[in-house]
Design a protein around this motif. Structure first.
Motif, mmCIF file in Angstrom:
data_model
loop_
_atom_site.group_PDB
_atom_site.id
_atom_site.type_symbol
_atom_site.label_atom_id
_atom_site.label_comp_id
_atom_site.label_asym_id
_atom_site.label_seq_id
_atom_site.Cartn_x
_atom_site.Cartn_y
_atom_site.Cartn_z
ATOM 1 N N ALA A 45 0.841 -1.198 0.000
ATOM 2 C CA ALA A 45 0.000 0.000 0.000
ATOM 3 C C ALA A 45 0.876 1.248 0.000
ATOM 4 O O ALA A 45 2.038 1.227 0.438
ATOM 5 N N LYS A 46 0.332 2.355 -0.495
ATOM 6 C CA LYS A 46 1.056 3.620 -0.453
ATOM 7 C C LYS A 46 1.345 3.973 1.006
ATOM 8 O O LYS A 46 0.483 3.841 1.870
ATOM 9 N N GLY A 47 2.551 4.435 1.260
ATOM 10 C CA GLY A 47 2.945 4.736 2.624
ATOM 11 C C GLY A 47 3.777 3.635 3.252
ATOM 12 O O GLY A 47 4.476 3.868 4.243
ATOM 13 N N HIS A 48 3.750 2.433 2.667
ATOM 14 C CA HIS A 48 4.606 1.355 3.154
ATOM 15 C C HIS A 48 6.057 1.719 2.867
ATOM 16 O O HIS A 48 6.371 2.345 1.854
ATOM 17 N N GLU A 49 6.974 1.317 3.754
ATOM 18 C CA GLU A 49 8.370 1.727 3.611
ATOM 19 C C GLU A 49 8.974 1.260 2.288
ATOM 20 O O GLU A 49 9.810 1.968 1.697
ATOM 21 N N ILE A 50 8.573 0.102 1.791
ATOM 22 C CA ILE A 50 9.086 -0.373 0.507
ATOM 23 C C ILE A 50 8.606 0.537 -0.617
ATOM 24 O O ILE A 50 9.376 0.914 -1.512
ATOM 25 N N ARG A 51 7.349 0.921 -0.554
ATOM 26 C CA ARG A 51 6.765 1.785 -1.595
ATOM 27 C C ARG A 51 7.395 3.181 -1.529
ATOM 28 O O ARG A 51 7.705 3.783 -2.572
ATOM 29 N N VAL A 52 7.589 3.709 -0.333
ATOM 30 C CA VAL A 52 8.205 5.028 -0.170
ATOM 31 C C VAL A 52 9.631 5.010 -0.706
ATOM 32 O O VAL A 52 10.061 5.922 -1.426
ATOM 33 N N ALA A 53 10.377 3.952 -0.352
ATOM 34 C CA ALA A 53 11.759 3.839 -0.827
ATOM 35 C C ALA A 53 11.810 3.807 -2.343
ATOM 36 O O ALA A 53 12.661 4.463 -2.973
ATOM 37 N N ASP A 54 10.897 3.070 -2.932
ATOM 38 C CA ASP A 54 10.845 2.972 -4.389
ATOM 39 C C ASP A 54 10.615 4.342 -5.020
ATOM 40 O O ASP A 54 11.292 4.727 -5.987
ATOM 41 N N GLU A 55 9.664 5.097 -4.486
ATOM 42 C CA GLU A 55 9.344 6.403 -5.050
ATOM 43 C C GLU A 55 10.498 7.387 -4.869
ATOM 44 O O GLU A 55 10.857 8.117 -5.804
ATOM 45 N N VAL A 56 11.102 7.408 -3.680
ATOM 46 C CA VAL A 56 12.174 8.371 -3.396
ATOM 47 C C VAL A 56 13.413 8.080 -4.233
ATOM 48 O O VAL A 56 13.975 8.975 -4.889
ATOM 49 N N LEU A 57 13.849 6.826 -4.245
ATOM 50 C CA LEU A 57 15.098 6.504 -4.936
ATOM 51 C C LEU A 57 14.966 6.608 -6.450
ATOM 52 O O LEU A 57 15.906 7.022 -7.130
ATOM 53 N N ASN A 58 13.818 6.248 -6.982
ATOM 54 C CA ASN A 58 13.655 6.372 -8.435
ATOM 55 C C ASN A 58 13.442 7.811 -8.869
ATOM 56 O O ASN A 58 13.517 8.117 -10.062
ATOM 57 N N ARG A 59 13.190 8.681 -7.907
ATOM 58 C CA ARG A 59 13.135 10.115 -8.216
ATOM 59 C C ARG A 59 14.545 10.696 -8.299
ATOM 60 O O ARG A 59 14.801 11.629 -9.056
ATOM 61 N N HIS A 60 15.461 10.144 -7.531
ATOM 62 C CA HIS A 60 16.826 10.682 -7.482
ATOM 63 C C HIS A 60 17.790 9.967 -8.419
ATOM 64 O O HIS A 60 18.749 10.581 -8.902
ATOM 65 N N PHE A 61 17.556 8.680 -8.655
ATOM 66 C CA PHE A 61 18.525 7.894 -9.423
ATOM 67 C C PHE A 61 17.972 7.506 -10.783
ATOM 68 O O PHE A 61 16.796 7.703 -11.082
ATOM 69 N N ALA A 62 18.859 6.911 -11.574
ATOM 70 C CA ALA A 62 18.469 6.489 -12.926
ATOM 71 C C ALA A 62 17.517 5.307 -12.904
ATOM 72 O O ALA A 62 16.911 4.990 -13.919
ATOM 73 N N GLY A 63 17.377 4.656 -11.769
ATOM 74 C CA GLY A 63 16.432 3.547 -11.665
ATOM 75 C C GLY A 63 16.952 2.442 -10.779
ATOM 76 O O GLY A 63 18.151 2.123 -10.793
ATOM 77 N N THR A 64 16.047 1.837 -10.011
ATOM 78 C CA THR A 64 16.425 0.729 -9.129
ATOM 79 C C THR A 64 15.911 -0.610 -9.662
ATOM 80 O O THR A 64 16.115 -1.640 -9.028
ATOM 81 N N TYR A 65 15.219 -0.583 -10.814
ATOM 82 C CA TYR A 65 14.752 -1.825 -11.425
ATOM 83 C C TYR A 65 15.753 -2.238 -12.496
ATOM 84 O O TYR A 65 16.025 -1.476 -13.430
ATOM 85 N N MET A 66 16.294 -3.432 -12.353
ATOM 86 C CA MET A 66 17.354 -3.884 -13.242
ATOM 87 C C MET A 66 16.812 -4.829 -14.309
ATOM 88 O O MET A 66 16.036 -5.742 -14.021
ATOM 89 N N ALA A 67 17.234 -4.594 -15.531
ATOM 90 C CA ALA A 67 16.950 -5.514 -16.633
ATOM 91 C C ALA A 67 18.245 -5.690 -17.415
ATOM 92 O O ALA A 67 19.100 -4.801 -17.430
#
Length: 895
Positions: free
Chosen positions: A460-482
């Motif tokens: 759910a929105k507000g969960h620490e995993i979801r927050v981390a995903d939103e914050v880090l992908n805003r600052h970095f080139a991406g945290t999802y690897m392909a």
């Protein structure tokens, strides 16, 4: 005495036996589930239960995409990673302060210590040598023309603000660190913690959080990445199993208590639901199946189906008891009236879920099979345990029990339903017209459905995993690897062809040498004589070249003067021949890779890509005094080889093999995406396909995908196709069952109306509201098959029976919208409202199930109560035109 009455007599007169058998069966299955000897050894155990949240296991072990993914991970020595982001948006220089970088340095050192010894003596945990952190990566800089310096980016925590900013600036000069290790805005940095096994991510994450908790300052630490998201979901999944299901049962219990006013009596359906869940999950675990995200939802799916039939029985019993005040006689009448409708509703529900066994996804197959088993268990318990339980209760429980018509007829529900019957007749055409309009709107919504999933969005929105995903992908080139593998085709060894080509090259080299230094041609000429023998004995061109090189090396070692030089010249020819197959050193290939990377960057889906070409360009720039214009691919293969050889003098020379194989015939592009949505990964697939079609590689190269983000796309595509196929097959099966039940094609078709309209409206709403078609939404189509047809079966079966007595639909309405309508309405309210507590779960799949479960029950109930009576009214002459259709369903008796 028919067989239905025999079942009734066993349940009524052998009630103690029925209850003892139920108890012993439940205890036996529960005991089997706790035996560790039946657990599969390939899955980690948590609290005695095997848990599996690995998306790879959504595909069968021999699935081509999964096999290739595993082979490439091993070939390029890649590990799944936990991403630790450090962000400070309050400080003007972000995280690049001495205090924060000291904490980062400590965290990296601590992460490298997180290793444990397995029972077999091998170790597991963090792969320290591959950890990406400021203290474990090289700063590559020029050290004079033709010389490159490699030194740790941050060997020690900086002591001054200037030194801290220098770490940032040096990292941002390196393309493969800028946007990956250090954010382009300079506010954040990230550590990439590789693991020997992705299933360790939750454990490692918890230890890292404990260490982080000892740090002060304004920096915020976020942990994300698909491995930790999936592992965390597995842990929290058990919490939801322990909270959401019991909470839903509590709400259902309170609603039933409100309707039937006897706590002891309404406990029976709760016991049926609970025993059905225990037996089903016990069988699943005892059979060695892990608890997957799919199978974790089995209790949520079984409970409403188990409760539905029980509520039908209690409603009928409640409404009829006052007529005789004889429990046994009333229960016989109830069973005679409801046995066949309940049997067919259970069969249709089981068919809906059983059809999932046809999908190509193992966890979905297991889920469908065991829900079908659970439905069977619930049906058996409903027709045996409920009557036995009612008879087992003391007589005082039934004092003043049941629907007294003088009071029941004045209840809000009775008044509402009494008015609803005539309304369906008066407004029958309007109801049908409104249904057609709704179907049109639903069709538009279905056309707008987007197929998409993302394991991080299971939180759910507000969960620490979801927050981390939103914050880090805003600052970095991406945290999802392909990863994109570029593979030169395996060469088929043809000894004769190899011999002819090599002899020609040796002779050509000898001729060139003979023009200036005739003595130097001797080595090549001597080696020509060896080629036929070696080529015939070798298994591949590489083996033949290696054998010939050994001969030349031995001869050079024994010779002196011009003879030794001649053999060295022969070795150069062999070396050139060997390198001719190293396609990844070809400047044209590397420039093609650069163009592909730029194409992906411009597509807007890929935040960044890293490749062998980036390493070559970076080293080439530093070899030429760090000049920006020298950040390019060299023009000659030899210069490329020199760049790669120079890179291997760094502190992390093995990093090269994460991008290319030692034979330089296979290379790997590492892509970073800011979104883990499958639709975004699919768009990247399409972008690569377009580029390759318009710009073929300069040499033959196979282009293949791997990585977790890609695996998610593969299994979802299979799930969508598989679900549609299983839904179509189950739909046909349910229709056939309806035709058999009502012994009429047209009545069978009529029974399918609520099911068809419910599926259309619910999925149309999914499309109109912008909800993605993900795994829970897809699976719920099977639940709709069972639940949406339930009410239709009960209403139509009663309609035929009542019409036979009254002779007209108009005369049947008062009876139809009395006891039968109340039973259906109670079921709609109990189950639809009962599962709304799932909305408060922190896991989105559980929320989705709660919403759609309530929607399916609500819509199917409304359609059944409005549309079916309206259609029956409009088609009364046609539907009741023959004597055969005026009888009750096969196997039932009219009271």
């Amino acid at each position: 005495m028919n067989w239905i009455e025999r079942i009734a007599d066993v349940a009524i007169h052998r009630r103690r036996l029925v209850m003892v058998v139920t108890l012993l069966t439940t205890l036996l299955v529960a005991a089997l589930a706790t035996l560790p000897s039946v657990w599969p050894k390939s899955f980690p155990a948590l609290h005695g239960v095997a848990v599996d949240t690995d998306p790879e296991n959504m595909l069968s072990a021999d699935e081509a995409a999964r096999v290739f993914h595993g082979r490439m991970k091993q070939q390029f020595a890649l590990s799944d990673m936990v991403v630790v982001g450090v962000v400070d948006e309050s400080d003007p220089v972000g995280v690049f302060t001495p205090k924060t970088l000291a904490h980062v340095h400590d965290l990296a050192a601590y992460a490298q210590t997180l290793r444990w010894t397995r029972a077999d003596g091998t170790s597991e945990g963090v792969v320290g040598v591959d950890l990406i952190a400021p203290s474990t990566v090289d700063d590559i800089s020029q050290a004079g023309l033709g010389t490159v310096r490699f030194e740790w980016l941050m060997p020690e925590p900086p002591q001054t603000a200037e030194a801290a900013l220098a770490v940032r600036d040096r990292a941002r000069r390196l393309p493969f660190l800028n946007g990956t290790l250090v954010s382009e805005d300079g506010k954040a940095l990230a550590l990439y913690v590789p693991l020997t096994d992705k299933h360790l991510s939750y454990r490692v994450g918890q230890l890292l959080r404990e260490r982080i908790a000892t740090y002060g300052g304004t920096a915020r630490y976020h942990l994300t990445g698909l491995p930790i998201a999936e592992d965390t979901f597995g842990v929290e999944m058990f919490v939801q199993m322990a909270i959401s299901a019991p909470l839903a049962m509590l709400v259902i219990f309170l609603l039933m208590l409100w309707f039937f006013r006897r706590m002891a009596l309404v406990t029976g359906p709760m016991l049926v639901a609970m025993v059905s869940v225990i037996v089903t999950m016990g069988l699943l675990i005892a059979a060695g199946h892990p608890v997957h995200i799919m199978s974790s939802m089995i209790p949520i799916f079984i409970m409403p189906i188990a409760v539905l039939d029980s509520v039908h029985m209690l409603s009928e019993f409640f409404d009829r008891y006052q007529a005789t005040r004889d429990r046994a006689q009333t229960m016989r009448t109830v069973l005679r009236e409801l046995f066949l409708p309940m049997l067919y509703t259970s069969l249709t529900s089981a068919a809906g879920f059983g059809s999932l066994a046809l999908t190509p996804i193992p966890p979905v197959q297991v889920f469908g099979l065991y829900v079908a088993i659970g439905i069977g268990v619930a049906w058996v318990l409903t027709i045996t345990f409920i009557p036995a339980y009612v008879m087992f209760l003391p007589e005082r429980v039934f004092a003043n029990f049941g629907a007294a018509h003088d009071t029941e007829s004045h209840s809000w529900l009775a008044r509402f339903l009494r008015g609803l019957g005539p309304f369906t007749v008066k407004r029958s055409k309007a109801i049908v017209a409104a249904s057609v309009v709704l179907l049109g709107l639903a069709a538009y919504g279905i056309a707008r459905i987007e197929i998409n999933d993302n394991p991080v969005k299971w939180f759910a929105k507000g969960h620490e995993i979801r927050v981390a995903d939103e914050v880090l992908n805003r600052h970095f080139a991406g945290t999802y690897m392909a990863h994109l593998a570029l593979l030169a085709p395996d060469e088929v060894y043809d000894a004769a062809r190899f011999q002819k080509q090599l002899v020609a090259r040796l002779q050509a080299a000898a001729a060139d040498l003979a023009k200036d230094e005739p003595a130097l041609a001797a080595g090549c000429n001597a080696l020509v004589a060896q080629v036929p023998v070696v080529a015939a004995a070798a298994s591949s061109a590489a083996a033949a070249l290696e054998a010939l090189d050994r001969i030349a090396t031995e001869q050079a070692a024994q010779a002196t003067g011009d003879a030794a030089d001649a053999w060295q010249e022969a070795r150069k020819v062999l070396s050139a021949e060997r390198q001719s197959g190293e396609v990844c050193k070809e400047p044209t290939v590397l420039r093609w890779m650069v163009a592909l990377q730029e194409h992906l960057r411009l597509s807007g889906r890929v935040g960044k890509s890293s490749s062998l070409a980036d390493l070559v360009q970076t080293v080439h720039r530093e070899l030429f005094l760090g000049e920006a214009r020298e950040y390019r691919i060299p023009d000659r293969r030899e210069a490329v080889a020199q760049c790669l050889l120079t890179y291997q003098s760094s502190h992390r020379p093995d990093d090269l093999w994460h991008f290319v194989t030692p034979d330089f015939r296979q290379t790997n592009l590492w892509l970073q995406l800011t979104s883990g949505d499958n639709r975004d990964m699919a768009a990247v697939h399409a972008a690569v396909d377009r580029f390759v079609a318009e710009n073929p590689p300069p040499v033959p190269l196979a282009v293949e995908w791997f990585g977790l983000t890609h695996i998610n796309v593969v299994w979802q595509e299979k799930m969508v196709v598989g679900m549609l196929e299983s839904l179509a097959g189950a739909f046909v099966m349910v229709f056939v069952l309806m035709v058999v039940l009502f012994r009429s094609f047209w009545w069978g078709l009529l029974a399918m109306l609520p099911l068809s309209i419910t599926i259309a409206i619910v999925y149309g709403a999914v499309g109109l509201l912008g909800k993605s078609y993900d795994m829970p939404v897809a699976v719920l189509s099977s639940l709709a098959l069972g639940l949406a047809v339930d009410f239709a079966i009960h209403l139509l079966a009663r309609a035929r029976t009542v019409h036979q007595r009254t002779g007209s639909w108009q005369a049947s309405l008062p009876q139809m919208f009395d006891e039968p309508a109340r039973a259906i309405t109670r079921n709609v309210i109990v189950v639809a409202v009962g599962f709304l507590p799932l909305l408060f779960a922190p896991l989105v799949p559980y929320q989705t199930v709660g919403v759609l479960l309530a929607a399916i029950l609500g819509v199917s109930g409304v359609v059944t109560m409005l549309l079916l009576p309206a259609v029956i009214h409009l088609g009364e002459r046609f539907l009741f035109r023959t004597r055969g259709t005026g009888t009750a369903p096969a196997g039932t008796e009219n009271p």
